[in-house]
Design an enzyme around this catalytic site. Sequence first.
Site, PDB file in Angstrom:
ATOM      1  N   HIS A  38       0.822  -1.204   0.000  1.00 17.57           N
ATOM      2  CA  HIS A  38       0.000   0.000   0.000  1.00 17.57           C
ATOM      3  C   HIS A  38       0.861   1.261   0.000  1.00 17.57           C
ATOM      4  O   HIS A  38       2.027   1.235   0.400  1.00 17.57           O
ATOM      5  CB  HIS A  38      -0.886   0.025   1.255  1.00 17.57           C
ATOM      6  CG  HIS A  38      -2.210  -0.628   1.064  1.00 17.57           C
ATOM      7  ND1 HIS A  38      -3.393  -0.057   1.467  1.00 17.57           N
ATOM      8  CD2 HIS A  38      -2.542  -1.820   0.501  1.00 17.57           C
ATOM      9  CE1 HIS A  38      -4.403  -0.862   1.172  1.00 17.57           C
ATOM     10  NE2 HIS A  38      -3.911  -1.937   0.587  1.00 17.57           N
ATOM     11  N   SER A 105      -5.616  -5.792  -9.852  1.00 15.62           N
ATOM     12  CA  SER A 105      -5.912  -4.635 -10.706  1.00 15.62           C
ATOM     13  C   SER A 105      -5.865  -3.314  -9.952  1.00 15.62           C
ATOM     14  O   SER A 105      -6.036  -2.253 -10.550  1.00 15.62           O
ATOM     15  CB  SER A 105      -7.276  -4.801 -11.376  1.00 15.62           C
ATOM     16  OG  SER A 105      -8.297  -4.955 -10.409  1.00 15.62           O
ATOM     17  N   GLU A 107      -6.179  -0.548  -6.336  1.00 17.14           N
ATOM     18  CA  GLU A 107      -7.149   0.208  -5.556  1.00 17.14           C
ATOM     19  C   GLU A 107      -6.817   1.693  -5.684  1.00 17.14           C
ATOM     20  O   GLU A 107      -5.650   2.092  -5.586  1.00 17.14           O
ATOM     21  CB  GLU A 107      -7.102  -0.209  -4.087  1.00 17.14           C
ATOM     22  CG  GLU A 107      -7.502  -1.648  -3.848  1.00 17.14           C
ATOM     23  CD  GLU A 107      -6.602  -2.341  -2.835  1.00 17.14           C
ATOM     24  OE1 GLU A 107      -6.816  -3.544  -2.595  1.00 17.14           O
ATOM     25  OE2 GLU A 107      -5.671  -1.684  -2.308  1.00 17.14           O
ATOM     26  N   ASN A 110      -4.360   3.647  -3.296  1.00 12.39           N
ATOM     27  CA  ASN A 110      -2.900   3.624  -3.436  1.00 12.39           C
ATOM     28  C   ASN A 110      -2.406   4.151  -4.779  1.00 12.39           C
ATOM     29  O   ASN A 110      -1.333   4.746  -4.857  1.00 12.39           O
ATOM     30  CB  ASN A 110      -2.401   2.185  -3.269  1.00 12.39           C
ATOM     31  CG  ASN A 110      -2.891   1.572  -1.987  1.00 12.39           C
ATOM     32  OD1 ASN A 110      -2.610   2.079  -0.904  1.00 12.39           O
ATOM     33  ND2 ASN A 110      -3.648   0.485  -2.091  1.00 12.39           N
ATOM     34  N   GLY A 174     -14.622 -11.372  -9.349  1.00 15.94           N
ATOM     35  CA  GLY A 174     -15.756 -11.574 -10.236  1.00 15.94           C
ATOM     36  C   GLY A 174     -15.361 -12.416 -11.434  1.00 15.94           C
ATOM     37  O   GLY A 174     -14.214 -12.884 -11.548  1.00 15.94           O
TER      38      GLY A 174
END
Length: 323
Positions: A38, A105, A107, A110, A174
């Site tokens: 992060h 993929s 966030e 960050n 997903g």
Amino acid sequence: MVQFGYTMMTEQAGPRDLVDHVVRAEEVGFDFSVTSDHYFPWLRAQGHSPYAWSVLGAAAQATSRIPLMTYVTCPTFRYHPAVVAQKAATLQLLSQGRFRLGLGSGENLNEHVVGGGWPAVDVRHEMLEEALGIIRALFDGGHVNHRGTHFDVESAKLWDLPDEPPPIGVAVSGERSCALAGRLADLVIATEPQPDLLAAFDRHGGQGKPRVGQLPVCYDPDRDAAVQRAHEQFRWFGGGWKVNAELPHPDSFAGATQFVTPDDVAASIPCGDDPETFVEALRPFAEAGFTEVALVQIGGDSQRDFLDWSAKTLLPGLRDAFA
């Protein structure tokens, strides 16, 4: 048998403490470790966010057995994929083959710091797939030239390559990310014990590959103190990744979770010192088919106590339950 891992949560401890913690995790018998990557903590109360790759390099030298893994690195915004490939190859050499490269993929929390905007999730998946191809090509050796939709690579080559490149994991939430992981990854990463995710991974080529989950826990002999700490530092967790990936700042997470109560948190995160509570929280992962689960002990100052308790009580109980 499910393997149990320890999480170096960079959002809640400084770099020297993180290395000390993973050394102790190796001593007490955790099967593997993972490290968050992060730039910001989720909430201000967590209070930290050192550079994960420096921490991993130090951890590789300070330990001798425990596997290391990013959980997860985004190879598309803060880092160019050619640089991620170099870092991962170097860490595989430093750790003598104990490193796995977990990718996702990203966030907004960050990745916004480099000022590139935050595209739609479909675009982020396109970028991740292209980045994976670049990383794989560099792991193969030789010079790589690439002119792509999202990235360019100009005559890049990794001069220090391990005999075996680090396995690559992809985080899923997903159908589309499961399809990408099934086709291109060596293992799958998920933070929720959803059988549908693993079934989708298998449909797209993931059969027989490792599947790594993660569960936040909050050990404390005083259960009320554990619940309070979990609420203060981890109430963001219940938002789900489709929401969490979009929020840009710790204050955004604070606002989004202002109505989450301590009881809400305690309903989803095992708190206290009853090992059966932890066993039951892990059971859905085992039943879903996860082969590995990394535990996140909430609270940077509580790691030593958690690790000592894990050696005496938690790990023996988990291994008895899930053998």
